[in-house]
Write an enzyme that holds these catalytic residues in place. Structure first.
Site, PDB file in Angstrom:
ATOM      1  N   ASP A  16      94.724  50.294  -9.288  1.00 55.85           N
ATOM      2  CA  ASP A  16      96.169  50.359  -9.474  1.00 55.85           C
ATOM      3  C   ASP A  16      96.474  51.501 -10.451  1.00 55.85           C
ATOM      4  O   ASP A  16      95.571  52.029 -11.105  1.00 55.85           O
ATOM      5  CB  ASP A  16      96.637  49.001 -10.020  1.00 55.85           C
ATOM      6  CG  ASP A  16      98.108  48.993 -10.393  1.00 55.85           C
ATOM      7  OD1 ASP A  16      98.919  49.547  -9.624  1.00 55.85           O
ATOM      8  OD2 ASP A  16      98.438  48.439 -11.457  1.00 55.85           O
ATOM      9  N   ASP A  18      99.992  51.912 -12.689  1.00 55.27           N
ATOM     10  CA  ASP A  18     100.700  51.417 -13.881  1.00 55.27           C
ATOM     11  C   ASP A  18     100.014  50.178 -14.443  1.00 55.27           C
ATOM     12  O   ASP A  18      99.793  49.193 -13.735  1.00 55.27           O
ATOM     13  CB  ASP A  18     102.148  51.087 -13.538  1.00 55.27           C
ATOM     14  CG  ASP A  18     102.964  52.326 -13.231  1.00 55.27           C
ATOM     15  OD1 ASP A  18     103.361  53.025 -14.182  1.00 55.27           O
ATOM     16  OD2 ASP A  18     103.194  52.608 -12.042  1.00 55.27           O
ATOM     17  N   ASP A 197      96.436  45.024 -12.683  1.00 51.28           N
ATOM     18  CA  ASP A 197      96.965  44.335 -13.864  1.00 51.28           C
ATOM     19  C   ASP A 197      98.125  43.397 -13.568  1.00 51.28           C
ATOM     20  O   ASP A 197      98.533  42.618 -14.425  1.00 51.28           O
ATOM     21  CB  ASP A 197      97.455  45.366 -14.885  1.00 51.28           C
ATOM     22  CG  ASP A 197      98.805  45.961 -14.492  1.00 51.28           C
ATOM     23  OD1 ASP A 197      99.768  45.863 -15.274  1.00 51.28           O
ATOM     24  OD2 ASP A 197      98.907  46.510 -13.368  1.00 51.28           O
TER      25      ASP A 197
END
Length: 256
Positions: A16, A18, A197
């Site tokens: 990922d 961000d 996240d």
């Protein structure tokens, strides 16, 4: 992790952006990749089958916020949850969904009617995101928006993707799990690692578990999201921990 170390040429590393390669910031436009990430990815990319950034961001934005990523050998960016793809300097994508600009046009009136003037609307091209991190009470603002945004998305044939103080309205038919699964098949992967996240990464975690390959799921840990922590094989301390893990992996492969 053993399968990746024993056979790095068969490994796909998915990441990922961000919260995983870049820290979360109040204004998404001010996000920036961890300064060591491009060099670490270049080292790792020299050994593994493929590196893929799987993100809700447009690929062009990822490249803008991630100086140096364009120079990482073999890197592929699967943006907008897989609807857009950047590879070898070129972006490919299907036509945009007509519901996105319609939703964006209706959002100011909706937010005003709810008294949520402090929230921020992010135009992502093929999606639109509503961020509540800047609101006086981000959690309450997010809760107040869930039902109205779900109705607005349904009206325009879109789906709502929840995240860390954000609700994103985007086209249906693709998520990070589908994007990762298709990429694994395309590259004939023999093992996979995925790091994320946020809630949008759950689909990718599930894809790792369902693909039938030796796989590792890594959570870029934070106090804001607990769901990924419970489902991860490894938990590291945010983007700093992710980059350290990838650096250690590259070093271990090189030493072997």
């Amino acid at each position: 992790m053993k399968a990746i170390l024993n056979d790095p040429a068969g490994a796909v590393i998915g990441l990922d952006f961000d919260g995983t390669l870049s820290p979360i910031v109040p204004d998404p436009a001010e996000a920036v990749i961890h300064p060591k990430a491009p060099a670490v990815l270049a080292r790792l990319g020299a050994h593994v089958r493929a590196l893929a950034v799987v993100t809700g961001r447009p690929p062009a934005t990822v490249l803008e916020l991630g100086p140096g990523l364009a120079d990482v050998p073999g890197l592929v960016i699967l943006g907008h949850y897989g609807f857009e793809r950047w590879e070898n300097g070129r972006i490919s994508a299907p036509p945009p969904h007509p519901g996105v600009p319609r939703v964006e046009a209706e959002l100011p009136l909706l937010l005003d009617s709810l008294g949520l003037r402090e929230v921020m609307v992010e135009d992502k091209g093929r999606a639109v995101a509503v961020h509540t991190r800047r609101a006086p009470d981000p959690g309450a603002a997010l809760a107040a928006l869930r039902e109205p945004l779900a109705k607005l998305a349904d009206k325009h044939d879109l789906v709502v993707e929840p995240g860390r103080f954000v609700l994103e309205l985007r086209p249906p038919g693709m998520d990070k799990g589908q994007a990762l699964s298709l990429f694994l098949t395309e590259r004939d992967a023999r093992s996979v690692l995925f790091a994320g996240d946020d809630l949008g990464d759950l689909a990718a975690f599930e894809a790792v578990r369902a693909c039938g390959l030796p796989g590792v799921t890594v959570c870029s840990g934070s106090a804001e999201v607990a769901a990924l922590t419970e489902l991860s094989d490894l938990v590291v301390d945010g983007p700093e921990g992710v980059v350290e893990l990838l650096d250690e992996l590259a070093s271990a492969i090189s030493a072997a």
